[in-house]
Design an enzyme around this catalytic site. Sequence first.
Site, PDB file in Angstrom:
ATOM      1  N   LYS A  44       4.994  -3.430  14.286  1.00 19.79           N
ATOM      2  CA  LYS A  44       5.463  -2.042  14.146  1.00 19.79           C
ATOM      3  C   LYS A  44       5.865  -1.238  15.264  1.00 19.79           C
ATOM      4  CE  LYS A  44       2.946  -2.178   9.500  1.00 19.79           C
ATOM      5  NZ  LYS A  44       4.250  -2.414   8.647  1.00 19.79           N
ATOM      6  N   TYR A 103      -5.015  -6.278   4.345  1.00 22.55           N
ATOM      7  CA  TYR A 103      -3.972  -7.322   4.162  1.00 22.55           C
ATOM      8  C   TYR A 103      -3.472  -7.514   5.499  1.00 22.55           C
ATOM      9  CZ  TYR A 103       0.735  -8.581   3.220  1.00 22.55           C
ATOM     10  OH  TYR A 103       2.101  -9.150   3.141  1.00 22.55           O
ATOM     11  N   ASP A 158      -6.923  -6.302  13.194  1.00 23.43           N
ATOM     12  CA  ASP A 158      -5.608  -6.433  12.956  1.00 23.43           C
ATOM     13  C   ASP A 158      -5.132  -4.856  13.201  1.00 23.43           C
ATOM     14  OD1 ASP A 158      -2.999  -6.168  11.883  1.00 23.43           O
ATOM     15  OD2 ASP A 158      -3.684  -7.249   9.827  1.00 23.43           O
TER      16      ASP A 158
END
Length: 472
Positions: free
Chosen positions: A312, A189, A284
């Site tokens: 994050k 994702y 990623d």
Amino acid sequence: MAGVASVGLVCPVKLTHKPLFSPSLTRSNYSVKMTSVSVHQEKKTFSLHKSQQAFEAAKELMPGGVNSPVRAFKSVGGQPIIIDSVKGSHMWDIDGNEYIDYVGSWGPAIIGHADDEVLKALAETMKKGTSFGAPCLLENVLAEMVISAVPSIEMVRFVNSGTEACMGVLRLARAFTGRQKIIKFEGCYHGHADPFLVKAGSGVATLGLPDSPGVPKAATYDTLTSPYNDIETVTSLFAEHKGEIAAIILEPVVGNSGFITPTVDFLNALRKITKENDTLLIFDEVMTGFRLSYGGAQEYFGITPDLTTLGKIIGGGLPVGAYGGRREIMEMVAPAGPMYQAGTLSGNPLAMTAGIHTLKRLKQAGNYEYLDKITSELISGILEAGKNAGHAMCGGYISGMFGFFFTEGPVYNFEDAKKSDTAKFAKFYRGMLEEGVYFAPSQFEAGFTSLAHSSEDIQKTIAAADKVLRQL
């Protein structure tokens, strides 16, 4: 060391890296400042009455009652919990229930929730304002920290989310190479931008949607897909689309199909084939950045991509994202170059402050060894409890990231992950909630530990898992 717990029915992952911890390490070996949280209160009857009322009201105000799909508990059933407060490794809902938290705001809370030092720094920063829409010195400070830590990054651009970072890096890869096609992996994702919503795992898998309505065919026409850990398919795609592929993008450790590690040769093979074809390799690391090691998955595995996305942890719990890489590539980004990307809140002083103080803490000696130690104990204990209760389970961990499946395994890709008994996971999940343990409400999500998790937290979690697994 890359983690597969050595007990139970585990997923075999063989990684040839120097261990990050010694079995003899104990809590007292580290100067990790823990937030004191009282966990000795008398246990009250578990009720979600107030959460139920709040969620019913929310469904009239927001689609599905939430602002991110997995929060609705669709894949685990039961009543979503409405959080009131967090501190350290614990969280409390509006009914007063207390939980040991292994979601950590989906990864950012690596030093613990609502850390006192971070909160103090934020309070001082807020006195000067929350957003300038103009350069601030804090951007320089965090940029220097990111560049010095992450092997692939020579220049960085801050944005406001992981999705935005992946959107920017995709546009940059296409601008730099002059090519259009990309390869992504099934179950990985990269945010909800149109080109990535193809076999995207995570929330899409949780809801049972193969893709997403509203994504035009033209947006995904140049998105090629391959099973994770499958270099043969990647090789075939390069042969079929010779000279057309701008980039390969992947989670170097998958966190959005559950926790899945790369096989020994997979990342090396990707680095080799991209160099041979003048294609960019993009990691990623929105989840893995600063979590598997201070330099992320690329430092941990010794593979340097061309471009990297982050999020994050680098915002310490505030909205943030970033993409970066080799200077010659990054200088394509406006205003240095012609590839346009902008954001009003990008580099805002609050996110920069929280990121700076989080990374300062992570750089202290012994932190990653401690994360590795407690995560090893956690996953080993859960799998041992599953084995003793007669369940087919497998799982693994690296540093402060882990996962487990209700299947014998091995799990090498999304198709393997989908063999997990999701109905059993849902029952396990709801049982653990009642025991005061909060995991991600989906089989297809990784879990996270933090420096605030104590040995007592780990042992309580294992004891709760043993109780629940015996009742399934």
